[in-house]
Design a protein around this motif. Structure first.
Motif, mmCIF file in Angstrom:
data_model
loop_
_atom_site.group_PDB
_atom_site.id
_atom_site.type_symbol
_atom_site.label_atom_id
_atom_site.label_comp_id
_atom_site.label_asym_id
_atom_site.label_seq_id
_atom_site.Cartn_x
_atom_site.Cartn_y
_atom_site.Cartn_z
ATOM 1 N N LYS A 108 22.210 43.841 48.137
ATOM 2 C CA LYS A 108 22.809 44.913 47.332
ATOM 3 C C LYS A 108 24.167 44.464 46.809
ATOM 4 N N GLU A 109 24.609 45.115 45.742
ATOM 5 C CA GLU A 109 25.904 44.776 45.154
ATOM 6 C C GLU A 109 27.022 45.487 45.901
ATOM 7 N N VAL A 110 28.052 44.714 46.266
ATOM 8 C CA VAL A 110 29.224 45.243 46.953
ATOM 9 C C VAL A 110 30.479 44.709 46.276
ATOM 10 N N THR A 111 31.591 45.368 46.511
ATOM 11 C CA THR A 111 32.889 44.891 46.050
ATOM 12 C C THR A 111 33.728 44.622 47.280
ATOM 13 N N VAL A 112 34.296 43.419 47.352
ATOM 14 C CA VAL A 112 35.127 43.023 48.485
ATOM 15 C C VAL A 112 36.556 42.873 47.990
ATOM 16 N N GLU A 113 37.477 43.637 48.586
ATOM 17 C CA GLU A 113 38.893 43.467 48.249
ATOM 18 C C GLU A 113 39.539 42.649 49.347
ATOM 19 N N LEU A 114 40.246 41.615 48.930
ATOM 20 C CA LEU A 114 40.915 40.723 49.868
ATOM 21 C C LEU A 114 42.353 41.176 50.102
ATOM 22 N N ASN A 155 44.955 39.653 49.560
ATOM 23 C CA ASN A 155 45.864 39.224 48.489
ATOM 24 C C ASN A 155 45.631 40.020 47.206
ATOM 25 N N ASP A 156 44.930 41.150 47.299
ATOM 26 C CA ASP A 156 44.650 42.088 46.205
ATOM 27 C C ASP A 156 43.566 41.627 45.238
ATOM 28 N N LEU A 157 42.941 40.498 45.464
ATOM 29 C CA LEU A 157 41.829 40.049 44.637
ATOM 30 C C LEU A 157 40.581 40.842 45.021
ATOM 31 N N ALA A 158 39.913 41.430 44.045
ATOM 32 C CA ALA A 158 38.683 42.184 44.299
ATOM 33 C C ALA A 158 37.535 41.457 43.615
ATOM 34 N N ILE A 159 36.487 41.167 44.378
ATOM 35 C CA ILE A 159 35.337 40.422 43.882
ATOM 36 C C ILE A 159 34.091 41.273 44.071
ATOM 37 N N ARG A 160 33.312 41.400 43.004
ATOM 38 C CA ARG A 160 32.058 42.155 43.056
ATOM 39 C C ARG A 160 30.912 41.151 42.965
ATOM 40 N N VAL A 188 36.981 41.770 39.570
ATOM 41 C CA VAL A 188 37.148 43.113 39.034
ATOM 42 C C VAL A 188 38.244 43.132 37.964
ATOM 43 N N ASP A 189 39.387 42.500 38.224
ATOM 44 C CA ASP A 189 40.488 42.449 37.256
ATOM 45 C C ASP A 189 40.546 41.056 36.639
ATOM 46 N N GLN A 190 39.738 40.828 35.624
ATOM 47 C CA GLN A 190 39.622 39.497 35.025
ATOM 48 C C GLN A 190 40.885 39.064 34.295
ATOM 49 N N ASP A 191 41.667 40.000 33.794
ATOM 50 C CA ASP A 191 42.906 39.648 33.103
ATOM 51 C C ASP A 191 43.949 39.083 34.077
ATOM 52 N N LYS A 192 43.949 39.585 35.276
ATOM 53 C CA LYS A 192 44.919 39.143 36.278
ATOM 54 C C LYS A 192 44.516 37.816 36.929
ATOM 55 N N TYR A 193 43.205 37.551 36.993
ATOM 56 C CA TYR A 193 42.702 36.330 37.647
ATOM 57 C C TYR A 193 41.760 35.574 36.716
ATOM 58 N N PRO A 194 42.243 35.068 35.574
ATOM 59 C CA PRO A 194 41.346 34.385 34.625
ATOM 60 C C PRO A 194 40.758 33.088 35.182
ATOM 61 N N HIS A 195 41.435 32.460 36.126
ATOM 62 C CA HIS A 195 40.933 31.216 36.721
ATOM 63 C C HIS A 195 39.691 31.447 37.592
ATOM 64 N N MET A 196 39.378 32.697 37.905
ATOM 65 C CA MET A 196 38.223 33.010 38.744
ATOM 66 C C MET A 196 36.967 33.320 37.920
ATOM 67 N N LEU A 197 37.055 33.276 36.598
ATOM 68 C CA LEU A 197 35.914 33.632 35.749
ATOM 69 C C LEU A 197 34.715 32.720 35.947
ATOM 70 N N ARG A 229 40.208 42.965 53.177
ATOM 71 C CA ARG A 229 40.894 44.246 53.389
ATOM 72 C C ARG A 229 39.868 45.341 53.572
ATOM 73 N N TYR A 230 38.929 45.439 52.621
ATOM 74 C CA TYR A 230 37.835 46.401 52.774
ATOM 75 C C TYR A 230 36.663 46.002 51.896
ATOM 76 N N VAL A 231 35.520 46.605 52.176
ATOM 77 C CA VAL A 231 34.300 46.384 51.414
ATOM 78 C C VAL A 231 33.872 47.729 50.847
ATOM 79 N N LEU A 232 33.749 47.783 49.524
ATOM 80 C CA LEU A 232 33.285 48.989 48.851
ATOM 81 C C LEU A 232 31.770 48.913 48.773
ATOM 82 N N LEU A 233 31.095 49.881 49.379
ATOM 83 C CA LEU A 233 29.644 49.869 49.478
ATOM 84 C C LEU A 233 29.010 50.629 48.331
ATOM 85 N N PRO A 234 27.778 50.276 47.990
ATOM 86 C CA PRO A 234 27.084 51.039 46.952
ATOM 87 C C PRO A 234 26.770 52.444 47.472
#
Length: 93
Positions: free
Chosen positions: A13-19, A21-26, A46-55, A68-73
């Motif tokens: 399933k799709e989840v969002t993980v916030e680290l 260091n404030d980086l959020a990855i879905r 999640v915030d591609q403008d702030k972390y363009p190197h992660m594209l 930090r936390y995991v956002l569940l579906p």
């Protein structure tokens, strides 16, 4: 072990993980272990403008201690099962 068992049910399933260091990855949860280390595939920031190197990152391994936390579906959360498991763990069974 309650959370480990619960996260194993969310594999695929799709989840969002916030680290921390404030980086959020879905992404799609590929696997999780007893230390809550997480493997994601088909990831996007999640915030591609702030972390363009992660594209260009499409798969990642996240160490459990930096989460930090995991956002569940919404459809992945079965409140009744979670309540029952919490009660059993509180009783020590």
């Amino acid at each position: 072990m309650l959370f480990f068992s619960y996260f194993k049910e969310l594999v695929g399933k799709e989840v969002t993980v916030e680290l921390k260091n404030d980086l959020a990855i879905r992404g799609t949860l590929l696997s999780v272990d007893q230390y809550l280390n997480i493997k994601l595939e088909n990831t996007r920031v999640v915030d591609q403008d702030k972390y363009p190197h992660m594209l260009s990152v499409r798969n990642c391994f996240i160490r459990g201690s930096v989460v930090r936390y995991v956002l569940l579906p919404p459809d992945g959360v079965d409140i009744d099962i979670l309540h029952d498991a919490t009660r059993r763990e509180a009783r020590g069974n």
